[in-house]
Enzyme design. Structure first.
Site: not given
Ligand code: SDX
Length: 429
Positions: A306, A364
């Protein structure tokens, strides 16, 4: 609000920028005069360090795993309140008295029907269209039906549109589901509570009586509460940006629905369940954990991570509890997907990669298992998220319009394209 200063030095110049403190949470640096005084923009794709507005509606502390709606913790609202009470709180800022609650419930209940012409609207879609595609289209079309509540400068019309959206989203969502499965639409019944009415519109058929199971209705109502609002997330920011141009509320909510659909956002509940189904069994979890950690593999653990929560999403805990309640009430034992989900959570929370990146289950992760048990297909999961989030979108939209500091949103950019150059005739290219 306490006022202090922040100094920014660039190009040999130092400018003083005012800062502001809120009730709780990080201070902000007001950069409104930065470009005028330094000729430089700030740069923050994804807005990881940028506040877009002042708001009184919701506060999240990502490190502490805290979520407050108008100051009330989500755990208390989910435990003691109901969804329409949370709607009232988000819209008006205070918990309603009994009289206010009864009046609000009455007004919402008596706006649940949609214009009969809307049912014709559905027939233009293929039956196998994704229900979110239908929701984008039908909700956007509401402004073609309700012209008398599109003047955003009129507070009365704004509140009428707000109530209409909260009242009609369950009806439209249920119609999208019924159309998808080829069953006749079911009209709302005014003697049912919000969640029971919705479950009946989804699962009743003309051939027999339908009574919603009160345990499942309560679970549905709580799921709506958990999804109601969440600060300036991507879809809420979309609604605010669309609204900043003066677009009508129905068009703004349709824009929010479109944004929510993405798998990184509201589409994650559908993607998370599909991921659990693909993993299939506990012994395949290590293979997927490795994929999630592999920088060359685009796979991510859906339902994990998140932007704000760097500790457990408080909604996920309540969601997990609700999952067990629903499966217990339905007598579903040893659900293989729940088994995979719980083992995946256990492994991920002890794995250095997830600990270092602060990746915890979000709302989720468990919601899909619960919604599937309630009888919904995965394609309906994000529709249910949109149904619940409509109150958050509309509350934030109203707040944006009433905010004297708000103006049309128009970000700038860092241009890295070609410098100015002259046109070259095709004969010389
Ligand atoms: C919702 O914003 C809100 O409040 C949203 C929400 C709401 O109520 O409105 O809470 C609802 O959208 C919840 C999130 C649902 N999405 C997912 O579950 C999809 C999987 N999660 C990711 O795509 C990600 O964690 C996000 C999109 C939720 C957050 O993305 P960020 O903040 O841009 O973080 P990032 O992509 O930069 O990740 C940071 C690091 C990265 O590694 P590095 O580039 O630093 O090496 O963490 C890794 C990412 O690769 N990473 C993951 C991961 N999520 C982040 N690695 C594996 N699996 C994951 N799920």
């Amino acid at each position: 609000m306490t006022e202090t200063k922040a100094d920014v030095s660039i190009g040999g110049k130092t400018v003083e920028l005012p800062t502001r403190s809120g009730t709780i949470g990080p201070d902000v640096i007001d950069i409104g005069t930065l470009y005028k005084n330094t000729g430089a923009f700030t740069y923050d794709p994804g807005f990881t360090s940028t506040a877009s507005c002042e708001s009184k509606i919701t506060y999240i502390d990502g490190d502490e795993g805290v979520l407050l709606h108008r100051g009330y913790p989500i755990e208390q609202l989910a435990e003691h309140g109901d969804f329409l009470e949370v709607c009232y709180l988000l819209l008006y800022g205070e918990l309603p008295t009994k009289t206010q609650k009864d009046d609000f419930d009455y007004r919402v209940t008596h706006h649940t029907m949609v214009h009969e012409q809307m049912s014709k609207f559905f027939t233009g879609f293929r039956r196998d269209a994704h229900p979110m595609a239908v929701m984008c289209g039908v909700v956007g079309a509401l402004s073609a039906f309700y012209h008398d509540s599109t003047d955003i400068t009129d507070p009365h019309q704004r509140m009428v549109a707000s109530l209409r959206m909260i009242a009609k989203m369950p009806t439209i969502a249920a119609m999208a589901y019924k159309y998808h499965i080829g069953q006749p639409f079911v009209y709302p019944k005014n003697d049912l509570d919000y969640a029971s009415n919705f479950l009946r519109m989804c699962f009743a058929v003309p051939c027999e009586e339908y009574t919603a199971n009160p345990v499942l209705s309560r679970a549905m109502d709580r799921i709506f509460i958990l999804h109601a609002d969440h600060e300036q997330n991507a879809s809420t920011s979309t609604v605010r940006l669309a609204g900043s141009s003066g677009a009508n509320p129905f068009a703004c909510i349709a824009a929010g629905i479109a944004c929510l659909w993405g798998p990184a956002h509201g589409g994650a509940n559908e993607a998370a369940l599909n991921m659990l189904a693909e993993i299939g069994s506990v012994d395949r979890i290590p293979e997927y954990i490795a994929k999630a950690k592999d920088k060359n593999d685009p796979f991510r653990l859906m339902g994990f991570g998140h932007r704000v929560y760097k500790h457990y999403d408080p909604r996920a805990r309540i969601m997990q509890k609700t999952t067990h309640e629903v499966l217990g009430e339905l007598g579903i034992k040893d659900d293989p997907m729940l088994e995979v989900a719980m083992e995946l959570e256990r492994i991920a929370l002890t794995d250095d990669y997830f600990i270092e990146k602060k990746l915890y289950p979000n709302i989720d992760f468990y919601s899909g298992i619960t919604l599937k048990a309630l009888g919904f297909p995965t394609t309906m999961f994000t529709v249910l998220f949109a149904l619940a989030r409509t109150v958050g979108w509309i509350a934030q939209w109203n707040e944006m319009i009433e905010d004297p500091e708000q103006r049309i949103g128009r970000p700038r950019q860092l241009y890295v394209g070609a410098p100015k150059r002259d046109y070259v005739p095709v004969s010389k290219r």
